[in-house]
Design a protein around this motif. Structure first.
Motif, PDB file in Angstrom:
ATOM      1  N   GLY A 211       0.677  -1.383  -0.442  1.00 19.12           N
ATOM      2  CA  GLY A 211       0.450  -0.029   0.137  1.00 19.12           C
ATOM      3  C   GLY A 211       0.789   1.586   0.220  1.00 19.12           C
TER       4      GLY A 211
ATOM      5  N   LEU B 211       0.788   3.682  -3.598  1.00 17.45           N
ATOM      6  CA  LEU B 211      -0.495   4.353  -3.687  1.00 17.45           C
ATOM      7  C   LEU B 211       0.111   5.877  -2.199  1.00 17.45           C
ATOM      8  CD1 LEU B 211      -2.560   6.057  -4.643  1.00 17.45           C
ATOM      9  CD2 LEU B 211      -3.842   4.449  -2.227  1.00 17.45           C
TER      10      LEU B 211
ATOM     11  N   LEU C 207      -0.955  -2.024 -10.690  1.00 17.89           N
ATOM     12  CA  LEU C 207      -0.053  -2.722  -8.804  1.00 17.89           C
ATOM     13  C   LEU C 207       0.785  -1.484  -9.753  1.00 17.89           C
ATOM     14  CD1 LEU C 207       0.162  -5.697  -7.786  1.00 17.89           C
ATOM     15  CD2 LEU C 207      -1.729  -3.530  -6.890  1.00 17.89           C
TER      16      LEU C 207
ATOM     17  N   LYS D 119      -2.781  -1.988   2.908  1.00 21.99           N
ATOM     18  CA  LYS D 119      -3.008  -0.817   3.896  1.00 21.99           C
ATOM     19  C   LYS D 119      -3.415  -1.243   5.455  1.00 21.99           C
ATOM     20  CE  LYS D 119      -2.467   3.586   1.328  1.00 21.99           C
ATOM     21  NZ  LYS D 119      -2.423   5.277   1.840  1.00 21.99           N
TER      22      LYS D 119
ATOM     23  N   VAL E 244      -8.733   5.806   0.031  1.00 21.54           N
ATOM     24  CA  VAL E 244      -8.521   4.563   0.888  1.00 21.54           C
ATOM     25  C   VAL E 244      -8.226   4.510   2.070  1.00 21.54           C
ATOM     26  CG1 VAL E 244      -6.263   3.273   0.225  1.00 21.54           C
ATOM     27  CG2 VAL E 244      -7.473   4.151  -2.075  1.00 21.54           C
TER      28      VAL E 244
ATOM     29  N   TRP F  19      -6.456  -1.177  -2.295  1.00 24.07           N
ATOM     30  CA  TRP F  19      -5.364  -0.343  -1.718  1.00 24.07           C
ATOM     31  C   TRP F  19      -5.615  -0.664  -0.302  1.00 24.07           C
ATOM     32  CZ3 TRP F  19      -0.672  -0.129  -3.973  1.00 24.07           C
ATOM     33  CH2 TRP F  19      -0.768   0.045  -5.364  1.00 24.07           C
TER      34      TRP F  19
ATOM     35  N   ASP G  94      -6.070   8.404  -2.235  1.00 18.66           N
ATOM     36  CA  ASP G  94      -5.045   8.347  -1.168  1.00 18.66           C
ATOM     37  C   ASP G  94      -5.989   8.572   0.176  1.00 18.66           C
ATOM     38  OD1 ASP G  94      -2.809   7.035   0.165  1.00 18.66           O
ATOM     39  OD2 ASP G  94      -2.422   9.807   0.759  1.00 18.66           O
TER      40      ASP G  94
END
Length: 527
Positions: free
Chosen positions: A11, A14, A227, A80, A43, A76, A40
């Motif tokens: 993650g 990103l 990705l 994370k 996410v 994502w 972001d």
């Protein structure tokens, strides 16, 4: 000294890009736009929402969705949070998705609008799924996706879970070569290598000035492809509708100066055969990648004529994250005699990967000899989730066994000549005859069934089912196909059904698929 910090949380790709390029466009879907900073932030809120609902490191999150911003964001957010992303093919039926949920013991589910029946089937399959996030049509007992993000407290910077190289990031469902779907475990460390390898071998030179058009489901190869786009800050452009619309695709290529896309041969052929290809400027394309199925030479030539030298082919399976071989643009040619362009080859081994042709005893075969295609290297998955029997077979002799047959030439270019199993590839998707046969055998009046893949001009291969009726019963093609309607995803359906008095059998009483194909050929049954 060995330590536990052996990998970057995937993650972070990103996170890093959002800090480097906060105001640049990250994701485009129809009229909607998100910058890297906006994407972001969404996410991060989703990761916080998952954590608040008890989803932690190693927990599986099942995602049943068409391509969308939510589908993209969920990948994502799972990374994370240290959770495992478990995407499905959105065309699967509720019972099929329920099986995947039970196999992975998914703790939570994200479903797209219109898939309430899938969520019900998942919850009925077992006690594991405690939360359902729904996009757009949440019911009582479910959580609205946008509400979950709005209610979440943004996490602190650098909140990504600590991971080790072997920690799972993605369950990539595949049957490998036989049987019901198995969860191939893709890890943070492995996928970091795959991203690097894709950037080196498939779309080198990609930067934030590039754009990538998504024309295939993000649940599989297209998700792997994206990705690398995120890692480099390239814009991701989603088609506005669920179905492939070549006119819209070429319009977006021109509008966003798209430089790369991941396709399968059927999609690539549909794009280049549509008249819109002549109406829109596609000179920005540098890497049009196709994989997942054989491509007829005539179709390859047509694509080269329309698009120019931008085709990239790769050969791979979900278990190797697509990373076995690659054939670069300069290795494609309209000239069948060009010595630098091996016609019919799927390319040379990917950087850092070892490809071998092994005999039945596990020994390497010399160039030109046919055997099983086997591979090893950092792109190989960590094994099938909780399936030791399948792992022993797949990793025999310290190689991953693809189940495909082929040979290498003296220069190391690979040629795929067949499959060791009965599995066939239709429109880029694996179809496993036993699963289809089991569904056909539940049709009233059917006593026996054999399904084989036969060459098809559009789909590469498609299924033909040979059925034997029960004594006194009448069975027809329409009845069999109607019976399959809600039992199997559409791409698994045979396109033809023939009715025979008996199936061909060997001396051992078995029904070899080769004998079924021979009879179909003798009777002129095909496409």
């Amino acid at each position: 000294m060995a330590g536990s910090a052996t990998a970057m949380n995937l993650g972070r790709l990103l996170t890093q890009t959002a800090r480097r390029l906060p105001g640049r466009a990250a994701l485009v879907w129809g009229e909607r736009r998100w910058t890297w900073a906006e994407l972001d932030a969404r996410v991060d809120r989703l990761a916080a929402a998952l954590r608040a609902r008890g989803v932690g490191k190693g927990d599986r999150v099942l995602v049943h969705s068409r391509n969308s911003n939510a589908m993209f964001e969920s990948q994502w957010a799972c990374f994370k949070a240290g959770a495992v992303w478990v995407p499905t093919n959105f065309r699967l039926t509720p019972p099929e998705v329920a099986y995947l949920a039970a196999t992975s013991r998914a703790r939570a589910m994200l479903r797209d609008r219109g898939f309430a029946a899938h969520a019900d089937a998942v919850r009925a399959a077992g006690p594991w799924c405690e939360q359902v996030l729904a996009v757009g049509d949440a019911r009582p007992g479910e959580v609205d996706y946008e509400d979950a993000l709005a209610d979440a407290d943004p996490p602190s910077p650098d909140h990504e879970a600590d991971v080790e190289y072997a920690d799972p990031a993605w369950f990539f469902f595949t049957s490998g070569t036989t049987g019901r779907p198995k969860a191939a475990v893709l890890t943070h460390g492995q996928l970091a290598f795959v991203v690097t390898n894709h950037l080196a071998d498939l779309f080198p030179g990609t930067t934030e000035r590039d754009a990538s058009l998504v024309v295939a489901p993000l649940s599989h190869g297209a998700g792997i492809h994206q990705l690398g786009q995120v890692a480099r800050g390239a814009r991701t452009v989603l088609l506005p509708a669920e179905r492939l619309d070549p006119e819209a695709a070429w319009r977006l290529v021109e509008e966003h100066r798209v430089s790369n896309m991941f396709t399968v041969p059927t999609i690539l052929s549909a794009l280049v055969e549509h008249p819109a290809v002549e109406r829109h400027d596609h000179s920005s394309l540098r890497h049009v990648i196709y994989a997942g199925a054989p491509m007829y030479r005539a179709d390859q030539k047509r694509a080269l004529e329309r698009l120019g030298p931008c085709l990239v082919q790769y050969f791979g399976l979900g278990e190797v994250t697509g990373n076995i071989t690659a054939l670069r643009p300069d290795q494609h040619s309209l000239d069948d005699t060009d010595p630098d362009c091996p016609v019919g080859s799927v390319g040379a081994p990917r950087t850092g990967m070892d490809v071998a042709i092994l005999d039945s005893g596990g020994r390497r075969l010399p160039p030109g000899e046919t055997g099983e295609i086997c591979v090893r290297g950092p792109a190989v998955f960590a094994g099938y989730f909780e399936n030791p029997e399948a792992n022993v077979k797949a990793f025999a002799g310290n190689w991953f066994h693809t189940g495909d047959l082929g040979h290498l030439d003296a220069r190391g270019f690979l040629y795929v000549t067949g499959r060791a199993s009965d599995m066939f590839i239709s429109g880029g998707s694996n179809v496993y005859p036993r699963e289809v046969e089991e569904a056909v055998l539940t049709c009233p009046g059917v006593a026996e069934c054999a399904v084989v893949g036969m060459p098809h001009p559009r789909w590469g291969e498609a299924g033909i089912a040979a059925v034997v009726p029960q004594p006194g019963a009448a069975v027809g093609e329409a009845a069999v196909l109607a019976h399959l309607q809600d039992r199997l995803a559409r791409y698994k359906h045979p396109l033809r059904v023939v009715v025979w008095d008996a199936l061909p059998r060997s001396g051992y009483g078995k029904v070899p698929k080769a004998m079924v194909r021979e009879r179909l050929d003798a009777e002129g049954v095909g496409f």
